[in-house]
Design a protein around this motif. Structure first.
Motif, PDB file in Angstrom:
ATOM      1  N   TYR A 208      34.530  43.451  30.238  1.00 29.15           N
ATOM      2  CA  TYR A 208      34.563  42.023  29.892  1.00 29.15           C
ATOM      3  C   TYR A 208      35.925  41.561  29.377  1.00 29.15           C
ATOM      4  O   TYR A 208      36.203  40.356  29.298  1.00 29.15           O
ATOM      5  N   GLY A 209      36.808  42.476  29.058  1.00 23.16           N
ATOM      6  CA  GLY A 209      38.196  42.157  28.724  1.00 23.16           C
ATOM      7  C   GLY A 209      38.368  41.067  27.689  1.00 23.16           C
ATOM      8  O   GLY A 209      37.886  41.190  26.558  1.00 23.16           O
ATOM      9  N   THR A 210      39.013  39.961  28.087  1.00 20.81           N
ATOM     10  CA  THR A 210      39.328  38.871  27.147  1.00 20.81           C
ATOM     11  C   THR A 210      38.316  37.720  27.218  1.00 20.81           C
ATOM     12  O   THR A 210      38.552  36.653  26.666  1.00 20.81           O
ATOM     13  N   THR A 211      37.184  37.978  27.891  1.00 17.90           N
ATOM     14  CA  THR A 211      36.198  36.903  28.119  1.00 17.90           C
ATOM     15  C   THR A 211      35.795  36.189  26.831  1.00 17.90           C
ATOM     16  O   THR A 211      35.679  34.957  26.795  1.00 17.90           O
ATOM     17  N   PHE A 212      35.599  36.937  25.774  1.00 10.94           N
ATOM     18  CA  PHE A 212      35.083  36.344  24.539  1.00 10.94           C
ATOM     19  C   PHE A 212      36.145  36.198  23.444  1.00 10.94           C
ATOM     20  O   PHE A 212      35.802  36.022  22.275  1.00 10.94           O
ATOM     21  N   ASP A 213      37.401  36.264  23.852  1.00  9.12           N
ATOM     22  CA  ASP A 213      38.477  36.057  22.872  1.00  9.12           C
ATOM     23  C   ASP A 213      38.376  34.649  22.279  1.00  9.12           C
ATOM     24  O   ASP A 213      38.204  33.656  23.009  1.00  9.12           O
ATOM     25  N   GLY A 214      38.493  34.571  20.969  1.00 10.11           N
ATOM     26  CA  GLY A 214      38.437  33.279  20.290  1.00 10.11           C
ATOM     27  C   GLY A 214      37.045  32.863  19.876  1.00 10.11           C
ATOM     28  O   GLY A 214      36.874  31.934  19.079  1.00 10.11           O
ATOM     29  N   VAL A 215      36.026  33.527  20.426  1.00 10.48           N
ATOM     30  CA  VAL A 215      34.648  33.208  20.036  1.00 10.48           C
ATOM     31  C   VAL A 215      34.327  33.915  18.725  1.00 10.48           C
ATOM     32  O   VAL A 215      34.601  35.105  18.562  1.00 10.48           O
ATOM     33  N   GLN A 216      33.748  33.180  17.804  1.00 12.18           N
ATOM     34  CA  GLN A 216      33.402  33.731  16.498  1.00 12.18           C
ATOM     35  C   GLN A 216      31.882  33.703  16.303  1.00 12.18           C
ATOM     36  O   GLN A 216      31.204  32.745  16.682  1.00 12.18           O
ATOM     37  N   ILE A 217      31.363  34.776  15.700  1.00 12.33           N
ATOM     38  CA  ILE A 217      29.936  34.859  15.369  1.00 12.33           C
ATOM     39  C   ILE A 217      29.795  34.692  13.859  1.00 12.33           C
ATOM     40  O   ILE A 217      30.462  35.380  13.081  1.00 12.33           O
ATOM     41  N   THR A 218      28.950  33.770  13.451  1.00 12.02           N
ATOM     42  CA  THR A 218      28.729  33.496  12.031  1.00 12.02           C
ATOM     43  C   THR A 218      27.682  34.458  11.485  1.00 12.02           C
ATOM     44  O   THR A 218      26.567  34.567  12.021  1.00 12.02           O
ATOM     45  N   THR A 219      28.044  35.168  10.418  1.00 14.90           N
ATOM     46  CA  THR A 219      27.112  36.101   9.781  1.00 14.90           C
ATOM     47  C   THR A 219      26.963  35.745   8.309  1.00 14.90           C
ATOM     48  O   THR A 219      27.638  34.839   7.805  1.00 14.90           O
ATOM     49  N   ALA A 220      26.121  36.465   7.619  1.00  9.62           N
ATOM     50  CA  ALA A 220      25.885  36.206   6.198  1.00  9.62           C
ATOM     51  C   ALA A 220      27.134  36.458   5.370  1.00  9.62           C
ATOM     52  O   ALA A 220      27.292  35.915   4.264  1.00  9.62           O
ATOM     53  N   THR A 221      28.032  37.265   5.882  1.00  3.87           N
ATOM     54  CA  THR A 221      29.247  37.606   5.132  1.00  3.87           C
ATOM     55  C   THR A 221      30.487  36.887   5.669  1.00  3.87           C
ATOM     56  O   THR A 221      31.591  37.147   5.211  1.00  3.87           O
ATOM     57  N   GLY A 222      30.304  36.032   6.648  1.00  4.61           N
ATOM     58  CA  GLY A 222      31.442  35.300   7.198  1.00  4.61           C
ATOM     59  C   GLY A 222      31.480  35.359   8.712  1.00  4.61           C
ATOM     60  O   GLY A 222      30.508  35.765   9.368  1.00  4.61           O
ATOM     61  N   LYS A 223      32.605  34.984   9.276  1.00  2.00           N
ATOM     62  CA  LYS A 223      32.757  34.973  10.736  1.00  2.00           C
ATOM     63  C   LYS A 223      33.435  36.254  11.226  1.00  2.00           C
ATOM     64  O   LYS A 223      34.242  36.846  10.513  1.00  2.00           O
ATOM     65  N   ARG A 224      33.084  36.649  12.451  1.00  3.65           N
ATOM     66  CA  ARG A 224      33.708  37.829  13.062  1.00  3.65           C
ATOM     67  C   ARG A 224      33.780  37.645  14.563  1.00  3.65           C
ATOM     68  O   ARG A 224      33.142  36.759  15.147  1.00  3.65           O
ATOM     69  N   ASP A 225      34.576  38.511  15.219  1.00  6.72           N
ATOM     70  CA  ASP A 225      34.712  38.465  16.670  1.00  6.72           C
ATOM     71  C   ASP A 225      33.462  39.031  17.345  1.00  6.72           C
ATOM     72  O   ASP A 225      32.652  39.729  16.731  1.00  6.72           O
ATOM     73  N   VAL A 226      33.346  38.754  18.629  1.00  7.20           N
ATOM     74  CA  VAL A 226      32.271  39.332  19.436  1.00  7.20           C
ATOM     75  C   VAL A 226      32.555  40.820  19.629  1.00  7.20           C
ATOM     76  O   VAL A 226      33.667  41.217  19.993  1.00  7.20           O
ATOM     77  N   LEU A 227      31.538  41.643  19.397  1.00  4.16           N
ATOM     78  CA  LEU A 227      31.673  43.093  19.530  1.00  4.16           C
ATOM     79  C   LEU A 227      30.934  43.583  20.773  1.00  4.16           C
ATOM     80  O   LEU A 227      30.008  42.904  21.260  1.00  4.16           O
ATOM     81  N   PRO A 228      31.289  44.767  21.283  1.00  2.00           N
ATOM     82  CA  PRO A 228      30.548  45.320  22.434  1.00  2.00           C
ATOM     83  C   PRO A 228      29.052  45.423  22.162  1.00  2.00           C
ATOM     84  O   PRO A 228      28.238  45.243  23.074  1.00  2.00           O
ATOM     85  N   GLN A 229      28.668  45.701  20.921  1.00  2.00           N
ATOM     86  CA  GLN A 229      27.248  45.804  20.588  1.00  2.00           C
ATOM     87  C   GLN A 229      26.526  44.475  20.804  1.00  2.00           C
ATOM     88  O   GLN A 229      25.342  44.457  21.167  1.00  2.00           O
TER      89      GLN A 229
END
Length: 322
Positions: A274-295
């Protein structure tokens, strides 16, 4: 007229004096031996022919490590029905515990034979400590059994864009319970001689853990649907990527767990796909925002691969799961 007194037995007196003299000399030798042997490990102490006496515990441990280090770490070779596999001692619960061996050899030895013998180069033999973690050894043999012998396990492979069933076959494999003693003895011999050997381990008939019925079930429920059509994984319309017969075989495989086939995902291969497909996308979690992970991609992909309709074969990564 008074009776004449009997003459004294001079021979007996000499024997008494000789005995006293021998005891005195022995006592002096014993005392001298104690005075001269103030080391942590008594002089003349040997382990498997290596003299470790006359110094500190650390020095004794170093002597053993230098003498046996290579042979204690060298892999054992297991011969299984004509096939050879390696067994790493540290992963199989096998060890030569030099620290424990020296602890057992250290301390004053008040045995008169040992003390006096040390003055004349006498030897005090100490057995090596070679504890075995039986549970770890059996687990290592189980792993080795899976990669040795003639038995083959049921699985599913992907070839030319299609799922192909591979049915297991019975064959010869390691008889784990009967092999532990032979492996323990071979390891001890390897340490003592410094020569790696091959252990002829007992074999037994092994049936595949994964049945034909299990292979057929996974083919129908997952493998065939997974390869039937392309799937799309996305966070939104601007960030999406398709997966199909070309990319999926590099990512998907199966693992046998307790007689069941479970699909596994190569995270490195997936990330490369998937390479750079999800670059810049952030996932909101209880502890803050993070990048998309392979999981995150795997979670969406696992569901989409089972889909039967066009809509079901689109996997959406939720960027705001809370």
């Amino acid at each position: 007229m008074p009776a004449a007194s009997k003459p004294k037995k001079k021979g007996r007196n000499k024997l008494v004096l000789l005995g006293v003299g021998v005891v005195g000399v022995a006592g002096i030798a014993y005392g001298a031996g104690l005075l001269m042997n103030h080391s942590d490990v008594p002089k003349g102490t040997t382990v498997l022919g290596v003299d470790i006496g006359g110094g500190t515990r650390d020095e004794a441990v170093q002597k053993l490590d230098e003498a046996f280090g290579k042979s204690t770490d060298a892999p054992l070779k297991l011969s299984v029905d004509g096939e050879t596999v390696s067994l790493q001692p540290d992963q199989a619960g096998l060890q030569f515990d030099t620290q424990a061996t020296v602890r057992g050899a250290a301390g004053a030895d008040y045995n008169p034979v040992s003390v006096i013998g040390s003055l004349f180069g006498g030897e005090r033999v100490v057995q090596p400590e070679m504890p075995v973690d039986g549970e770890k050894l059996r687990a290592a043999l189980e792993r080795a059994a899976g990669g040795a012998g003639t038995a083959t396990e049921g699985t599913i492979k992907f070839e030319s864009g299609k799922a192909v069933p591979v049915y297991g076959k019975a064959g010869k494999g390691i008889a784990v319970a009967q092999s532990t003693k032979a492996v323990e003895e071979a390891y001890r011999t390897q340490v003592e001689t410094g020569k790696p050997g091959t252990v002829q381990v007992p074999t037994t008939t092994k049936e595949p853990a994964v049945s034909n019925a299990e292979v057929d079930r996974v083919m129908k429920e997952f493998a065939e649907p997974a390869m039937s059509e392309r799937v799309t994984i996305q966070t939104d319309a601007a960030h999406s990527i398709p997966f199909g017969p070309v990319s999926l075989p590099k990512i998907l495989s199966f693992k046998a767990i307790d007689g069941k086939l479970v699909e596994t995902y190569d995270l490195e291969a997936l990330k490369e796909a998937y390479g750079t497909t999800f670059d810049g996308v952030q996932i909101t979690t209880a502890t803050g925002k993070r990048d998309v992970l392979p999981q995150d991609v795997v979670s969406a992909l696992r569901k989409a691969l089972r889909g039967k309709t066009e809509a079901e074969r689109v996997g959406v990564i939720d960027t705001n799961p809370n």
